[in-house]
Design an enzyme around this catalytic site. Structure first.
Site, PDB file in Angstrom:
ATOM      1  N   TRP B 357      -6.237   4.093  10.531  1.00  0.00           N
ATOM      2  CA  TRP B 357      -5.385   3.392  11.494  1.00  0.00           C
ATOM      3  C   TRP B 357      -4.356   4.324  12.112  1.00  0.00           C
ATOM      4  O   TRP B 357      -3.659   3.966  13.058  1.00  0.00           O
ATOM      5  CB  TRP B 357      -4.732   2.163  10.860  1.00  0.00           C
ATOM      6  CG  TRP B 357      -3.655   2.466   9.842  1.00  0.00           C
ATOM      7  CD1 TRP B 357      -3.826   3.038   8.633  1.00  0.00           C
ATOM      8  CD2 TRP B 357      -2.246   2.192   9.941  1.00  0.00           C
ATOM      9  NE1 TRP B 357      -2.631   3.148   7.968  1.00  0.00           N
ATOM     10  CE2 TRP B 357      -1.631   2.632   8.737  1.00  0.00           C
ATOM     11  CE3 TRP B 357      -1.438   1.613  10.914  1.00  0.00           C
ATOM     12  CZ2 TRP B 357      -0.267   2.522   8.495  1.00  0.00           C
ATOM     13  CZ3 TRP B 357      -0.071   1.504  10.665  1.00  0.00           C
ATOM     14  CH2 TRP B 357       0.508   1.960   9.476  1.00  0.00           C
ATOM     15  N   ASP B 358      -4.263   5.539  11.583  1.00  0.00           N
ATOM     16  CA  ASP B 358      -3.424   6.577  12.175  1.00  0.00           C
ATOM     17  C   ASP B 358      -3.659   6.677  13.682  1.00  0.00           C
ATOM     18  O   ASP B 358      -2.736   6.960  14.449  1.00  0.00           O
ATOM     19  CB  ASP B 358      -3.770   7.947  11.570  1.00  0.00           C
ATOM     20  CG  ASP B 358      -3.597   8.005  10.069  1.00  0.00           C
ATOM     21  OD1 ASP B 358      -3.703   6.950   9.415  1.00  0.00           O
ATOM     22  OD2 ASP B 358      -3.391   9.108   9.547  1.00  0.00           O
ATOM     23  N   GLU B 488       1.665   1.882   0.627  1.00  0.00           N
ATOM     24  CA  GLU B 488       0.586   1.812  -0.373  1.00  0.00           C
ATOM     25  C   GLU B 488       1.121   1.940  -1.796  1.00  0.00           C
ATOM     26  O   GLU B 488       0.333   1.973  -2.740  1.00  0.00           O
ATOM     27  CB  GLU B 488      -0.452   2.902  -0.085  1.00  0.00           C
ATOM     28  CG  GLU B 488      -1.248   2.614   1.180  1.00  0.00           C
ATOM     29  CD  GLU B 488      -2.131   3.782   1.620  1.00  0.00           C
ATOM     30  OE1 GLU B 488      -1.686   4.938   1.415  1.00  0.00           O
ATOM     31  OE2 GLU B 488      -3.225   3.540   2.145  1.00  0.00           O
ATOM     32  N   LYS B 601       6.552   4.069   0.278  1.00  0.00           N
ATOM     33  CA  LYS B 601       5.889   5.323   0.654  1.00  0.00           C
ATOM     34  C   LYS B 601       6.123   5.647   2.126  1.00  0.00           C
ATOM     35  O   LYS B 601       6.374   6.783   2.487  1.00  0.00           O
ATOM     36  CB  LYS B 601       4.391   5.172   0.377  1.00  0.00           C
ATOM     37  CG  LYS B 601       3.574   6.418   0.608  1.00  0.00           C
ATOM     38  CD  LYS B 601       2.098   6.096   0.371  1.00  0.00           C
ATOM     39  CE  LYS B 601       1.207   7.294   0.656  1.00  0.00           C
ATOM     40  NZ  LYS B 601      -0.205   6.907   0.717  1.00  0.00           N
ATOM     41  N   GLN B 602       5.973   4.668   2.967  1.00  0.00           N
ATOM     42  CA  GLN B 602       6.163   4.883   4.400  1.00  0.00           C
ATOM     43  C   GLN B 602       6.558   3.552   5.017  1.00  0.00           C
ATOM     44  O   GLN B 602       6.381   2.506   4.411  1.00  0.00           O
ATOM     45  CB  GLN B 602       4.891   5.420   5.042  1.00  0.00           C
ATOM     46  CG  GLN B 602       3.751   4.410   5.122  1.00  0.00           C
ATOM     47  CD  GLN B 602       2.485   4.990   5.749  1.00  0.00           C
ATOM     48  OE1 GLN B 602       1.626   5.492   5.038  1.00  0.00           O
ATOM     49  NE2 GLN B 602       2.393   4.938   7.056  1.00  0.00           N
TER      50      GLN B 602
END
Lengths: 778, 778
Positions: B357-358, B488, B601-602
């Site tokens: 999905w980047d 994640e 994480k992000q």
């Protein structure tokens, strides 16, 4: 669901060869003696569907596990039970045509697992492609008395004409595991020796370096007269054989008595393995087949004396329960505290032959009830021996200060399974191991176990719980995040009630045990405190705070504990409203759909209610059962037994019967369509529990034994035996009475239907069964 | 963190050979041209640390994935980008001693990646073990104009004495992947041909059967005079070579011009591959090295013309941003809608070279902003072409009626990743793909994309959301159970706000799109309704109900959306209170500890706030940023960019700068200690976003372009260029003014600092920068 075996009280009988079911038969006809085991493979060559399997207790291989994305904390290996050398091989050619049931015309075929006497028998008549008809009778057993030894008597008769037989007796250690990646082989040859009539191959496992000697020794007879034919030996890597020829006149019978020995470095120094294997072969051969078998049968007589269950009026049920008891006694004999019970025992490769929480949750009660004291105790000592590894396992995951997390799957105390949702999260197992200690003491009264062994294990587990739980500022209560309960159809949930309940119970029980040990064994207590660096005041202060302020998910409306946070957000559709085409969901649904669904794989909330039933009124139990059971799919073989027992407790006897049947003949009827992988050994212990605790209504509460027998109308009677402390009881139940016989001299206090009795030594107590306890199954 | 490369505005420069960092250098010095790519491996032999890597776009291998416990719905394979034939090899021996930088004494070493002109240059001086000193100058590029072609000019000079050179020019297709299990090889030879001065090996991939021809053609010169030495050819499986000798007098220089060609069956019929490879070699050789390079440089001039970012006053920052832009343009050129952007591009094996999905979340804005229309559009068409596979993927998981779940990781539209918590649960990706369509249209105004393409994709995704969401009787609201968000470090949570938000947004947007297509393209709409079996009334009724009654986790006290249900049960300890020894947590902590922790994480909640910033007031954005950012560990390279932009929105400019730096030189400085595996290509697009949307404050809201430039005090000025619809804008910002230049004839409406402007064709608008927008970084 298969139905090709004959119903028989003491035997598993196949009439006519069912080649397509052969792998199922191989599982069912497995033999074991606690030290080794083997699937019901044929001695002669067989090119049909087969899973070759010989297993040596405690011998495993650490296979690679690395794949995909590594997660910190994963173990380096996945333990595999190893398929070991095959010692049963006897290949036969008649006029150069191989005897092979897959290619010959099978005229007659009879196979029997004799559970009473513990042997495997085959009789068959085949016509080979060259027209030669042979009759074969093969009898095999693994000695219970000398567990390094097995024996075969293999008779071949020329039925319709003269012929020349070529016979190859061999040891083949060049075997593979079906589940090995890239066909890797796990055994390496150490040495071998072959002579006329005997030979040994010593092989070692890669990485783990277990040494195992596998040997054979044989005699041959023509019409019962011993032969001394010229023998040709041959060998190749990891293989030895003896070959000889014999001409048979029509009607002649050649008999091969082959003794096998399996000797491992778990019991002998590596340098002695070859010698010890030959010695074992000599022991067997000197005794001879008949004497070995006789002693073996005596062993089984004694075993059945203490563990048999008799059902009159229902042959299928009778066969089912005996098969379960037989396999349990073949798998674990309790003489070695380094051994344990793999979910498939010695009957297949699956689940790696390793130890799961099945041992404490399902197997322990069987061995407590039917075997002598040390047998069950050794299951506990197994965990005690592995405490240090459990502490190291905890450390790998970031726990400190002696917190012990027992592995989910283990061979030697190390974790050897690597799915994070199980390995890291299915921590209720730690509670089961603590409960095992409680259960053992509750049943046996052996409080002396605590000071030298139980205390340390309980302390380690309590320390784990204390660190694993955190305080929620939001709730102002303690919570347990990120766990997987016994219901593996949920992963990484918060506040699984069973797990939290086990945690709080462990802390509470450990506090009791601390008080007991301090009081009864003050010197030992001091030593333990020092050894374990136990800061009692600080550590127990937190435990007490957790006990007081633990959060449990609770539904006010239904007045039930919830399996986990958010459970009621699911669509609650009973299993019986699912179309048959969607079951079993673990085969028909994707994993994410299973996870999102309300469906329960096996008892989860109900597992705790079963274990702590005295804390719940019948109404509370019923409320929980009525909410959870209809959404339980029982897709674990360990599920029906707990439900059978709870159904009995809430007087839903029909359900007890239904669940009991589902577990008792699970493998015999191949109900889950997976018996070919091996038998469900640990769930067999659940069957025993379902019988004794369900039909017999047995429980032990605060050290007091009680019963509440019920009986289905279609049975004439049933009986079971249990050891309870120093007493040996036999309970016989028919539709009028329940008879309690005390075959020991020890007085027993018991309750039946809630009434107290004193059962003196060698006394019998007859108690009438009311209509309410007799039930129709329709 | 490494710091061995020189800061330079246009070049990546290594002076002196840093052998221990060589694998990092190989990643950084990678070349690519959208069709093929290669790590910065050496032409001559190198026995030091190296990861050999040549990659061909779209060519992959489906590796085995089976391990542990299979979950229903798992894909059968894990796609691997394949290390392909090496065409650069030129091995040199001087008086029988091999030229090898690992064994020779390196007197001088200079390596340069020239980003302006797109070539790789090495100059070095070595003394071999026999005392011979050689000077080598090697220049290499992969043609952007003829993407099947590459060229090397390799010069060797005898510095200190006469010597005899043995030269081997070869093609080696006998290569392996570092990440292959059990050293399996993935290529098989199809055919090969070798002649004097040229040769081709055609190899095919196992299972996927891609055919790739790899060829070479070379000329040699002594002191610029062409040589015609006798050449000896040799070959073995998957390998061909030409060998020749040349005596050099001291001071003589041998030049080898080697052309390479890589021709794949993705572009030519398999039967023609050999021929087409020789044709490509001829094309290259006829043009010659200098002409090929000249055209290549012109391509790069044009590329930089539209995509360059200039920073004055900070060479490190300048180099960083150019390196990111350079690598993005090497990886994806947008001429083939079957190709996409792997997380490591052509710079390593990791992440299988597949599409994540980047692409929609990070890469699309870069190509929208800097490349011509079709380039970004092809990224959308890639997903449209794979719609059927996404529907099949949905079906595998039990979804029906055209519900599309795009894979988490893919090469050809099939899912090829198998961790259930990601594959099955990280479904927010589906929302990102829908958002990509919205974003493309919002930016380009190309609504015409919807009827033939966008509508179907949105319908499929909306159908998925509609089925994935269920109604909670308990809450009387819709919920989304069992998901993994962009963070994640949480798995299988309920009601991840970002995912639920994307779902409701997709449904809302699809309803708008339906209305638009019906109104503007009534005939096409009818066709689409039929093709997609779209039951508009019933289907949209449920969507509307979901939009109205969706549950979102919300903290009343803090007035923020919660990442998921139960988030506040965690211990909320800011990252800066964690001891340094425990970071990064993904290396220091066990997975279960990470899962239980609050650490992010992000961007997760903040991802949605970034995408839908117009729905949130500055105060709301700040509340969420202030709650989530301090517990974010940014252990994904995709994390800092979103935070950089949001920090700018809430005027926390120092944070913008801090986060920008963290992403801009991530690979050049090896900040995450993993550049040796390859460069973080997709996060490079995030760097561009952080720059243009962070410093430039660019956004496009309801089709209107706006800016809010800020500038750190330590920079003199910066500028960037963007395509916006038909206009080409250049924005130059210094500490006094922001200049907006329209290099096209198209009028642009824009807002700067909230004020509206009309920027006519070829006009310049100068807007003063206030003190507030100039900030100190200390």
């Amino acid at each position: 669901m298969k139905n090709y075996l004959k119903h028989n009280e003491w035997k598993i009988v196949e009439e006519g060869f069912h080649a397509s079911n052969n792998m199922i038969s191989e599982s069912l006809y497995s033999l074991g003696n606690g030290r080794m085991g083997q699937r019901g493979n044929f001695e002669e060559k067989f090119t049909g569907k087969s899973l070759q399997g010989s297993y040596v207790a405690g011998v495993y291989y650490p296979d690679k596990t690395k794949v995909g994305w590594w997660k910190n904390g994963y173990p380096e290996y996945f333990a595999k039970v190893l398929n070991a050398a095959n010692w049963i091989g006897i290949h036969i050619q008649a006029d150069d045509i191989e005897l092979d049931l897959a290619t010959a015309k099978v005229k007659k075929f009879y196979r029997e697992l004799n559970m009473k006497e513990g042997f495997l028998l085959r009789e068959f008549d085949v016509i080979l492609s060259n027209g030669i008809e042979l009759n074969v009778v093969a009898k095999r057993f693994l000695s219970m008395n000398d567990p390094e030894v097995g024996a075969i008597r293999y008779k071949v008769k020329a039925v319709n004409k003269d012929c020349n037989l070529k016979v190859t007796c061999f040891i083949d250690a060049d075997v593979i595991n079906k589940d090995s990646n890239y066909d890797e082989k796990f055994w390496e040859e150490v040495r071998k020796e072959v002579r006329n009539g005997e030979g040994v191959v010593v092989a070692s496992t890669k990485k783990t370096n277990f040494h195992v000697g596998t040997g054979m020794k044989f005699k041959t007879f023509l019409n019962d007269k011993e032969l001394h034919n010229p023998i040709e030996s041959s060998e190749r890597e990891k293989y030895i054989s003896n070959n000889f020829s014999q001409t048979l006149k029509k009607g002649d019978e050649l008999t091969i008595e082959k003794y096998g020995a399996v000797v491992s470095s778990e019991y002998h120094p590596k340098k002695d393995i070859l010698k010890k294997t030959f010695q074992a072969l000599d022991r067997a051969a000197i005794k001879g087949f008949d004497q070995l078998l006789k002693e073996h049968i005596t062993y089984w007589e004694n075993k059945w004396e203490t563990s048999d269950i008799i059902i009159e009026g229902d042959v299928a049920a009778q066969q089912g329960i005996r098969f379960n008891i037989f396999q349990l006694n073949q798998t674990y004999t309790g003489v070695d505290d380094r051994l344990n019970i793999g979910p498939k025992g010695f009957t297949g490769e699956k689940y790696g032959g390793s130890t799961y929480w099945d041992t404490e949750a399902y197997c322990l009660p069987f061995y407590l009830g039917t075997a002598e004291g040390p047998v069950a105790k050794n299951l506990l000592l197994y965990r005690h021996k592995q405490l240090q590894k459990a502490i190291e396992n905890g450390e790998k995951l970031g726990f400190k200060n002696g917190a012990a997390l027992y592995p989910m799957v283990t061979m030697n105390g190390e974790e050897c399974h690597n799915e994070w949702e199980i390995t890291f999260e299915e921590i209720h197992r730690n509670g089961a191991i603590a409960y095992g200690i409680f259960n053992y003491i509750n049943y046996t009264g052996d409080k002396e176990y605590l000071a030298p062994y139980g205390f340390e294990v309980l302390l380690g587990i309590s320390r784990f719980w204390s660190q694993r739980i955190n305080f929620s500022e939001e709730k102002q209560q303690y919570v347990m995040l990120g766990v997987t309960g016994p219901n593996e159809y949920e992963n990484n949930v918060n506040n699984n009630w069973h797990t939290s309940n086990m945690a709080v119970w462990t802390l509470t029980y450990t506090l009791e045990v601390i008080d007991y040990v301090r009081k009864e064994h003050p010197y030992l207590f001091k030593e333990l405190v020092e050894k374990c660096k136990f800061h009692e005041v600080e550590e127990t202060a937190r435990w007490k705070d957790i006990i007081e302020k633990m959060y449990f998910p609770w539904d006010k409306k239904r007045k039930i504990f919830l399996q986990q946070d958010g459970f009621l957000d699911k669509e609650l559709i009973p299993v019986d409203q699912l179309p048959a085409s969607e079951k079993p969901i673990n085969q028909k649904w994707s994993w994410d759909r299973i996870l999102r669904s309300c469906y329960i794989k096996q008892a989860d909330v109900l597992q705790s209610i079963f274990w702590f039933e005295e804390n719940f009124s019948k109404e509370e139990t019923k409320r929980h059962f009525d909410f959870y059971e209809p959404i339980t799919v029982h897709e674990s073989s360990l599920s029906p037994c707990v439900h059978a027992i709870l159904a009995a407790r809430i007087e839903n006897y029909k359900k007890t019967y239904e669940f009991y049947l589902r577990t008792a003949r699970l493998d015999l009827d191949d109900i889950n369509n997976d018996t070919e992988d091996g038998c469900h050994i640990t769930s067999m212990a659940g069957t025993w529990m379902a019988f004794v605790m369900g039909f017999g209504g047995m429980k032990v509460s605060k050290g007091t034994l009680s019963f509440h027998p019920i009986i289905p109308e279609n049975w004439k009677s049933y009986s079971f035996k249990i050891n309870f402390r120093k007493a040996h009881l036999e309970i016989v139940v028919n539709k009028e009475n329940a008879e309690f016989m005390n075959h020991s001299t020890e007085k027993v206090h018991m309750e039946v239907f809630g009434k107290k009795y004193e059962l003196f030594g060698n006394q019998k107590q007859i108690i009438p069964i009311s209509k309410k306890e007799t039930f129709s199954i329709n």
